[in-house]
Design a protein around this motif. Sequence first.
Motif, PDB file in Angstrom:
ATOM      1  N   GLN A   1       0.846  -1.184   0.000  1.00 37.76           N
ATOM      2  CA  GLN A   1       0.000   0.000   0.000  1.00 37.76           C
ATOM      3  C   GLN A   1       0.884   1.236   0.000  1.00 37.76           C
ATOM      4  OE1 GLN A   1      -2.557  -0.208   3.368  1.00 37.76           O
ATOM      5  NE2 GLN A   1      -3.916  -1.715   2.445  1.00 37.76           N
ATOM      6  N   ARG A   2       0.479   2.230  -0.750  1.00 36.51           N
ATOM      7  CA  ARG A   2       1.244   3.471  -0.806  1.00 36.51           C
ATOM      8  C   ARG A   2       1.025   4.249   0.482  1.00 36.51           C
ATOM      9  NH1 ARG A   2       0.478   6.659  -6.213  1.00 36.51           N
ATOM     10  NH2 ARG A   2       2.015   7.873  -5.089  1.00 36.51           N
ATOM     11  N   ALA A   3       2.079   4.914   0.934  1.00 36.36           N
ATOM     12  CA  ALA A   3       1.995   5.715   2.151  1.00 36.36           C
ATOM     13  C   ALA A   3       1.138   6.949   1.876  1.00 36.36           C
ATOM     14  CB  ALA A   3       3.384   6.130   2.600  1.00 36.36           C
ATOM     15  N   GLY A   4       0.276   7.255   2.827  1.00 33.63           N
ATOM     16  CA  GLY A   4      -0.560   8.425   2.688  1.00 33.63           C
ATOM     17  C   GLY A   4       0.204   9.700   3.012  1.00 33.63           C
ATOM     18  N   LEU A   5      -0.430  10.830   2.772  1.00 33.48           N
ATOM     19  CA  LEU A   5       0.207  12.127   2.996  1.00 33.48           C
ATOM     20  C   LEU A   5       0.531  12.329   4.471  1.00 33.48           C
ATOM     21  CD1 LEU A   5       1.110  14.746   1.673  1.00 33.48           C
ATOM     22  CD2 LEU A   5      -1.174  15.662   2.096  1.00 33.48           C
TER      23      LEU A   5
END
Length: 89
Positions: free
Chosen positions: A38-42
Amino acid sequence: MSLPQPPLGGARSPEAVPFAFVAEAERFRSNVTPPPRQRAGLSEIAGNILVGLVIVAGFAGALLFGLPALGTDSHDTREVQHSEASQGR
């Protein structure tokens, strides 16, 4: 139970390797792929940057406050400081 002794003279026996399945293991690779990361969120990226900045600031502060203690200035250590209370008021 005793293991068979190898023949004298260093000749190898023509028997199959007892652990041949280890050599054949390359053929039985799994075709199941793991799920994508999963891509890291802001907010997670901002948190990581903030933690990094706090650590760098801690090192810089320790260096800033520690350098005077590490200095080799020639102070006159025989000079004694007197407080106002010792002046006999």
